[in-house]
Design a protein around this motif. Structure first.
Motif, PDB file in Angstrom:
ATOM      1  N   ILE A  82       0.836  -1.209   0.000  1.00  0.00           N
ATOM      2  CA  ILE A  82       0.000   0.000   0.000  1.00  0.00           C
ATOM      3  C   ILE A  82       0.866   1.252   0.000  1.00  0.00           C
ATOM      4  CG2 ILE A  82      -1.652   1.316   1.390  1.00  0.00           C
ATOM      5  CD1 ILE A  82      -2.840  -1.377   2.261  1.00  0.00           C
ATOM      6  N   ILE A  83       1.929   1.244   0.803  1.00  0.00           N
ATOM      7  CA  ILE A  83       2.827   2.404   0.855  1.00  0.00           C
ATOM      8  C   ILE A  83       3.483   2.628  -0.510  1.00  0.00           C
ATOM      9  CG2 ILE A  83       4.982   3.253   1.869  1.00  0.00           C
ATOM     10  CD1 ILE A  83       4.113   1.870   4.475  1.00  0.00           C
ATOM     11  N   GLU A  84       3.932   1.570  -1.153  1.00  0.00           N
ATOM     12  CA  GLU A  84       4.580   1.702  -2.457  1.00  0.00           C
ATOM     13  C   GLU A  84       3.600   2.194  -3.524  1.00  0.00           C
ATOM     14  OE1 GLU A  84       7.584   2.007  -4.997  1.00  0.00           O
ATOM     15  OE2 GLU A  84       7.796   1.487  -2.867  1.00  0.00           O
ATOM     16  N   MET A  85       2.374   1.719  -3.491  1.00  0.00           N
ATOM     17  CA  MET A  85       1.374   2.194  -4.451  1.00  0.00           C
ATOM     18  C   MET A  85       1.076   3.678  -4.239  1.00  0.00           C
ATOM     19  SD  MET A  85      -1.155  -1.129  -4.537  1.00  0.00           S
ATOM     20  CE  MET A  85      -2.482  -0.252  -5.299  1.00  0.00           C
ATOM     21  N   ASP A  86       1.066   4.127  -2.999  1.00  0.00           N
ATOM     22  CA  ASP A  86       0.833   5.544  -2.710  1.00  0.00           C
ATOM     23  C   ASP A  86       1.984   6.393  -3.232  1.00  0.00           C
ATOM     24  OD1 ASP A  86      -0.672   7.683  -1.542  1.00  0.00           O
ATOM     25  OD2 ASP A  86       0.786   7.714   0.101  1.00  0.00           O
ATOM     26  N   ARG A  87       3.210   5.905  -3.037  1.00  0.00           N
ATOM     27  CA  ARG A  87       4.371   6.642  -3.578  1.00  0.00           C
ATOM     28  C   ARG A  87       4.300   6.755  -5.093  1.00  0.00           C
ATOM     29  NH1 ARG A  87       9.439   3.972  -0.377  1.00  0.00           N
ATOM     30  NH2 ARG A  87       8.998   4.877   1.657  1.00  0.00           N
TER      31      ARG A  87
END
Length: 109
Positions: free
Chosen positions: A81-86
């Motif tokens: 989720i964090i990587e998709m947000d970045r």
């Protein structure tokens, strides 16, 4: 002398004689003792004990499953989720820069 007092132990009154009991008379205590010693009460107690055992086992296994699911979510899903947000923030930044420079956004001609 002190050791002879310890050997005997405590003797309890005999419960088989309903007239010697102190609480409620012979008739009432006899009915209560018959009911409490009946097969139906014994079966009910056994069923309640079995239900308690099954409930404890179920709660224990459910807790283990919740722990496994929670730690798996934290280890695998949260970084995704964090990587998709970045990635989304990077795409928005590129669109902003492209609009400031006057070039058409990627995908439009």
């Amino acid at each position: 002398m002190a050791s002879s007092a310890r050997k005997g132990g405590v003797s309890l009154p005999d419960k088989r004689n309903p007239k010697s009991g102190g609480g409620g008379g012979g008739f009432g205590s006899s009915i209560i003792s018959r009911i409490s010693e009946s097969q139906i009460v014994a079966t009910g107690k056994r069923a309640a004990g079995d239900a308690t055992f099954v409930t404890k086992k179920l709660l224990k296994s459910t807790g283990k499953a919740a722990w496994i699911a929670g730690t798996t979510f934290l280890v695998l899903v949260v970084p995704l989720i964090i990587e998709m947000d970045r990635e989304q923030q990077l795409n928005e930044l590129e669109l902003q820069q492209a609009s400031l420079l006057g070039t058409p956004p990627v995908g439009q001609k």
